[in-house]
Design an enzyme around this catalytic site. Structure first.
Site, mmCIF file in Angstrom:
data_model
loop_
_atom_site.group_PDB
_atom_site.id
_atom_site.type_symbol
_atom_site.label_atom_id
_atom_site.label_comp_id
_atom_site.label_asym_id
_atom_site.label_seq_id
_atom_site.Cartn_x
_atom_site.Cartn_y
_atom_site.Cartn_z
ATOM 1 N N CYS A 1 -6.272 18.315 8.817
ATOM 2 C CA CYS A 1 -5.371 19.138 7.481
ATOM 3 C C CYS A 1 -6.246 17.908 6.289
ATOM 4 C CB CYS A 1 -4.694 17.919 7.854
ATOM 5 S SG CYS A 1 -2.998 18.054 7.118
ATOM 6 N N CYS B 1 -3.011 16.873 4.381
ATOM 7 C CA CYS B 1 -3.115 14.702 4.732
ATOM 8 C C CYS B 1 -4.001 14.373 4.359
ATOM 9 C CB CYS B 1 -2.763 15.141 6.461
ATOM 10 S SG CYS B 1 -2.030 16.358 7.083
ATOM 11 N N ASP B 2 -5.379 14.702 4.996
ATOM 12 C CA ASP B 2 -6.759 13.314 4.891
ATOM 13 C C ASP B 2 -7.262 13.474 3.955
ATOM 14 O OD1 ASP B 2 -4.976 12.432 7.319
ATOM 15 O OD2 ASP B 2 -5.778 13.655 8.314
HETATM 16 C C1 FAD Z 1 -5.180 15.026 12.796
HETATM 17 C C2 FAD Z 1 -3.650 14.991 12.370
HETATM 18 C C3 FAD Z 1 -3.225 14.404 10.985
HETATM 19 C C4 FAD Z 1 -2.278 15.600 10.141
HETATM 20 N N1 FAD Z 1 -1.400 14.362 9.449
HETATM 21 C C5 FAD Z 1 -0.871 14.632 8.955
HETATM 22 C C6 FAD Z 1 0.078 13.778 7.795
HETATM 23 O O1 FAD Z 1 -0.610 13.188 7.311
HETATM 24 N N2 FAD Z 1 1.156 13.688 7.494
HETATM 25 C C7 FAD Z 1 2.230 15.273 7.133
HETATM 26 O O2 FAD Z 1 3.071 15.300 6.577
HETATM 27 N N3 FAD Z 1 1.370 15.646 8.227
HETATM 28 C C8 FAD Z 1 0.403 15.612 9.074
HETATM 29 N N4 FAD Z 1 -0.128 16.154 10.339
HETATM 30 C C9 FAD Z 1 0.843 17.436 10.247
HETATM 31 C C10 FAD Z 1 1.980 17.174 11.122
HETATM 32 O O3 FAD Z 1 1.637 16.156 12.242
HETATM 33 C C11 FAD Z 1 2.566 18.830 11.827
HETATM 34 O O4 FAD Z 1 2.778 18.808 10.632
HETATM 35 C C12 FAD Z 1 3.998 17.622 12.285
HETATM 36 O O5 FAD Z 1 3.246 16.980 13.852
HETATM 37 C C13 FAD Z 1 4.538 19.191 12.957
HETATM 38 O O6 FAD Z 1 5.557 18.259 14.024
HETATM 39 P P1 FAD Z 1 6.361 19.249 14.799
HETATM 40 O O7 FAD Z 1 7.912 18.768 15.118
HETATM 41 O O8 FAD Z 1 6.766 21.089 14.278
HETATM 42 O O9 FAD Z 1 6.130 19.397 16.292
HETATM 43 P P2 FAD Z 1 4.613 18.408 17.202
HETATM 44 O O10 FAD Z 1 4.008 17.168 15.836
HETATM 45 O O11 FAD Z 1 3.493 19.227 17.065
HETATM 46 O O12 FAD Z 1 5.472 18.749 18.533
HETATM 47 C C14 FAD Z 1 5.089 19.671 18.829
HETATM 48 C C15 FAD Z 1 5.931 19.085 19.675
HETATM 49 O O13 FAD Z 1 6.276 19.703 21.556
HETATM 50 C C16 FAD Z 1 5.702 19.455 22.491
HETATM 51 N N5 FAD Z 1 5.501 20.587 23.376
HETATM 52 C C17 FAD Z 1 4.909 21.627 23.486
HETATM 53 N N6 FAD Z 1 4.834 22.325 24.526
HETATM 54 C C18 FAD Z 1 6.465 22.107 25.212
HETATM 55 C C19 FAD Z 1 7.194 21.976 26.701
HETATM 56 N N7 FAD Z 1 6.900 23.656 27.108
HETATM 57 N N8 FAD Z 1 7.623 21.082 26.604
HETATM 58 C C20 FAD Z 1 8.316 20.118 26.322
HETATM 59 N N9 FAD Z 1 7.699 19.820 24.907
HETATM 60 C C21 FAD Z 1 6.589 20.540 24.326
HETATM 61 C C22 FAD Z 1 4.608 18.143 22.074
HETATM 62 O O14 FAD Z 1 4.606 17.355 23.678
HETATM 63 C C23 FAD Z 1 5.231 17.403 21.273
HETATM 64 O O15 FAD Z 1 6.225 16.764 21.558
HETATM 65 C C24 FAD Z 1 -1.574 15.998 11.158
HETATM 66 C C25 FAD Z 1 -1.755 16.605 12.246
HETATM 67 C C26 FAD Z 1 -3.337 16.210 12.879
HETATM 68 C C27 FAD Z 1 -3.576 17.107 13.835
#
Ligand code: FAD
Length: 310
Positions: free
Chosen positions: A135, A138-139
């Site tokens: 990302c 982000c980084d």
């Molecule tokens: C290395 C890295 C660094 C990042 N740094 C930043 C940053 O600095 N700032 C920023 O704004 N964004 C950052 N991001 C992006 C950010 O992490 C995502 O945009 C954000 O986490 C999305 O949130 P979400 O709630 O949609 O899903 P996610 O955080 O992806 O969470 C998905 C959830 O779904 C759950 N899940 C999946 N399948 C199932 C199932 N079958 N049953 C139950 N649960 C399930 C998983 O366990 C998880 O808890 C980064 C991403 C990465 C990979």
């Protein structure tokens, strides 16, 4: 089978899920969350978050996710660290199966995110969220005046490479072919940039590092197996994301990549089932946008319950 029919079951525990949980818990809907195989979501993989409002000094990803969980639990969100195996969206109430047990709920909020696709090259796991990121938004700012690389040949790779020139002294785009999925305009913009070099017919086979972190990558030419080392202190993998929707078994409309298609605000193609965060977001994929969408889905679910069940 669990007897009580829940008002809301939230699937996923990233910023979208916890924000939905916080709102629905404060609205006295007694929500239940299944946190899934990666409790806390993708931010568990990163050490520094500097762009989530409210943390002037920045915060480590796992710490922030612990705080989001604590805040939602304080208002009554029930969290089970279990994975949802499948759902039945054709019955009312909806059914959800978790480790063999059946749960029922009037509404569902799907917040299962989209996983960045990693290369899987040797040494990658140790550098994830440190020298290697998926990302740029982000980084990117962590790599000021450094030489870095971007891997990929699509629009995202070109966009990330161009964006990263704001910080880096040099950006090398590495692509395994000499044809690009990127649109011509995006490719041309990147290729013409004085800080960007594009290397074709190269794939990363190994990441190189020492105690200071990432030092480079071993690149192989897939045509003849010849190798070269590229010295970089940062790398951005931009080869795509995979939304986590397979467990829905096509009961909810998704696009060709698997992203849930929104049907009016946060509603999915099935009335009463809502989606939030990266699982529905093909554009922004940020913690703050995911949290905002979680809030919207919680309010939409609350109103839907009000209009349809009371
Ligand atoms: C290395 C890295 C660094 C990042 N740094 C930043 C940053 O600095 N700032 C920023 O704004 N964004 C950052 N991001 C992006 C950010 O992490 C995502 O945009 C954000 O986490 C999305 O949130 P979400 O709630 O949609 O899903 P996610 O955080 O992806 O969470 C998905 C959830 O779904 C759950 N899940 C999946 N399948 C199932 C199932 N079958 N049953 C139950 N649960 C399930 C998983 O366990 C998880 O808890 C980064 C991403 C990465 C990979």
């Amino acid at each position: 089978m669990s007897d009580a029919v829940r008002n809301v079951i939230i699937i996923g525990s990233g910023p979208a899920g916890y924000t939905a949980g916080l709102y629905n818990a404060r609205a006295m809907l007694d929500p239940l969350m299944f946190a899934g195989y990666m409790s806390g979501g993708q931010l568990m993989l990163t050490s520094d978050i500097e762009n989530f409002p409210g943390y002037p000094e920045g915060i480590a990803g796992p710490e922030m996710m612990m705080q989001l969980r604590e805040q939602a639990e304080r208002f009554g969100l029930e969290v089970q660290d279990k994975n949802v195996e499948r759902i039945d969206a054709s019955t009312r109430p909806f059914k959800v199966w978790v480790e063999g047990e059946e749960f029922q709920s009037h509404t569902l909020i799907i917040c299962t995110g989209a996983e960045a696709i990693w290369l899987g090259a040797e040494g990658e796991d140790e550098q994830k969220g440190r020298g290697i990121s998926t990302c740029a938004t982000c980084d990117g700012a962590f790599f000021r005046d450094q030489e870095i690389m971007v891997i990929g040949g699509g629009d995202s790779a070109m966009e990330e490479a161009t964006f990263l020139t704001r910080f880096a002294s040099k950006v090398t785009v590495v692509h395994r072919r000499d044809t690009f999925r990127a649109s011509k305009v995006m490719y041309d913009r990147a290729a013409a940039h004085p800080k960007i070099e594009i290397k074709t017919f190269r794939q990363v086979t190994k990441w190189l590092s020492d105690e200071s972190g990432l030092t480079g990558a071993l690149l192989e030419d897939p045509r003849d197996g010849s190798t070269e080392e590229l010295a970089v202190t940062g790398a951005f993998i931009a080869i795509g994301h995979k939304p986590i929707t397979a467990f829905l078994e096509n009961q909810i409309e998704t696009d060709e990549e698997g992203y849930i298609v929104p049907k009016g605000f946060s509603m999915t193609s099935v009335p009463g089932i809502f989606a939030a965060g990266d699982v529905v977001d093909t554009r922004y994929r940020q913690a703050i946008t995911a949290a905002g969408m979680g809030c919207a889905a919680a309010i939409d679910a609350e109103r839907w319950l009000e209009e349809n069940l009371h």
